[in-house]
Motif scaffolding. Structure first.
Motif, PDB file in Angstrom:
ATOM      1  N   ILE A  28     -44.622 -33.256  64.935  1.00  0.00           N
ATOM      2  CA  ILE A  28     -44.836 -34.192  66.042  1.00  0.00           C
ATOM      3  C   ILE A  28     -46.312 -34.570  66.129  1.00  0.00           C
ATOM      4  O   ILE A  28     -46.651 -35.741  66.328  1.00  0.00           O
ATOM      5  CB  ILE A  28     -44.332 -33.584  67.366  1.00  0.00           C
ATOM      6  CG1 ILE A  28     -42.810 -33.515  67.354  1.00  0.00           C
ATOM      7  CG2 ILE A  28     -44.822 -34.387  68.555  1.00  0.00           C
ATOM      8  CD1 ILE A  28     -42.222 -32.726  68.490  1.00  0.00           C
ATOM      9  N   ARG A  29     -47.196 -33.601  65.949  1.00  0.00           N
ATOM     10  CA  ARG A  29     -48.634 -33.900  65.984  1.00  0.00           C
ATOM     11  C   ARG A  29     -49.017 -34.833  64.842  1.00  0.00           C
ATOM     12  O   ARG A  29     -49.788 -35.778  65.030  1.00  0.00           O
ATOM     13  CB  ARG A  29     -49.428 -32.606  65.885  1.00  0.00           C
ATOM     14  CG  ARG A  29     -50.920 -32.834  66.019  1.00  0.00           C
ATOM     15  CD  ARG A  29     -51.683 -31.548  65.972  1.00  0.00           C
ATOM     16  NE  ARG A  29     -51.390 -30.754  67.157  1.00  0.00           N
ATOM     17  CZ  ARG A  29     -51.826 -29.535  67.344  1.00  0.00           C
ATOM     18  NH1 ARG A  29     -52.572 -28.960  66.436  1.00  0.00           N
ATOM     19  NH2 ARG A  29     -51.535 -28.870  68.441  1.00  0.00           N
ATOM     20  N   SER A  32     -47.621 -38.380  65.649  1.00  0.00           N
ATOM     21  CA  SER A  32     -48.377 -39.046  66.718  1.00  0.00           C
ATOM     22  C   SER A  32     -49.764 -39.443  66.233  1.00  0.00           C
ATOM     23  O   SER A  32     -50.262 -40.521  66.588  1.00  0.00           O
ATOM     24  CB  SER A  32     -48.463 -38.168  67.957  1.00  0.00           C
ATOM     25  OG  SER A  32     -49.161 -36.990  67.675  1.00  0.00           O
ATOM     26  N   SER A  33     -50.402 -38.629  65.405  1.00  0.00           N
ATOM     27  CA  SER A  33     -51.704 -38.993  64.848  1.00  0.00           C
ATOM     28  C   SER A  33     -51.593 -40.194  63.934  1.00  0.00           C
ATOM     29  O   SER A  33     -52.446 -41.080  63.940  1.00  0.00           O
ATOM     30  CB  SER A  33     -52.298 -37.817  64.070  1.00  0.00           C
ATOM     31  OG  SER A  33     -52.483 -36.721  64.916  1.00  0.00           O
TER      32      SER A  33
END
Length: 68
Positions: A28-29, A32-33
């Motif tokens: 998820i990180r 999103s990045s």
């Protein structure tokens, strides 16, 4: 007799399966990045295509080439 391993841990690991549990958060990180980077790049493209910015950059390059 050997004690059975908990189902969440993989063989040879002593973290109790925490690395496997962290994978969705890391994914998820990463996503999103990536989305944020693409949005920022799109914003830069819009800014760079404007006539004002193009004129400023052209003037800057001309000044740099004439000074040298």
């Amino acid at each position: 007799m050997v004690a059975p391993r908990p189902p969440s841990s993989s063989p040879g690991r002593r973290d109790g399966g925490r690395a496997r549990a962290l994978r969705p958060r890391l994914l998820i990180r990463f996503i999103s990045s990536t989305v944020a980077a693409v949005a920022f790049a799109g914003l830069l493209v819009i800014i760079m295509r404007s006539d004002e910015v193009r004129g400023i950059l052209t003037d800057l390059v001309r000044r740099a080439l004439t000074v040298a």
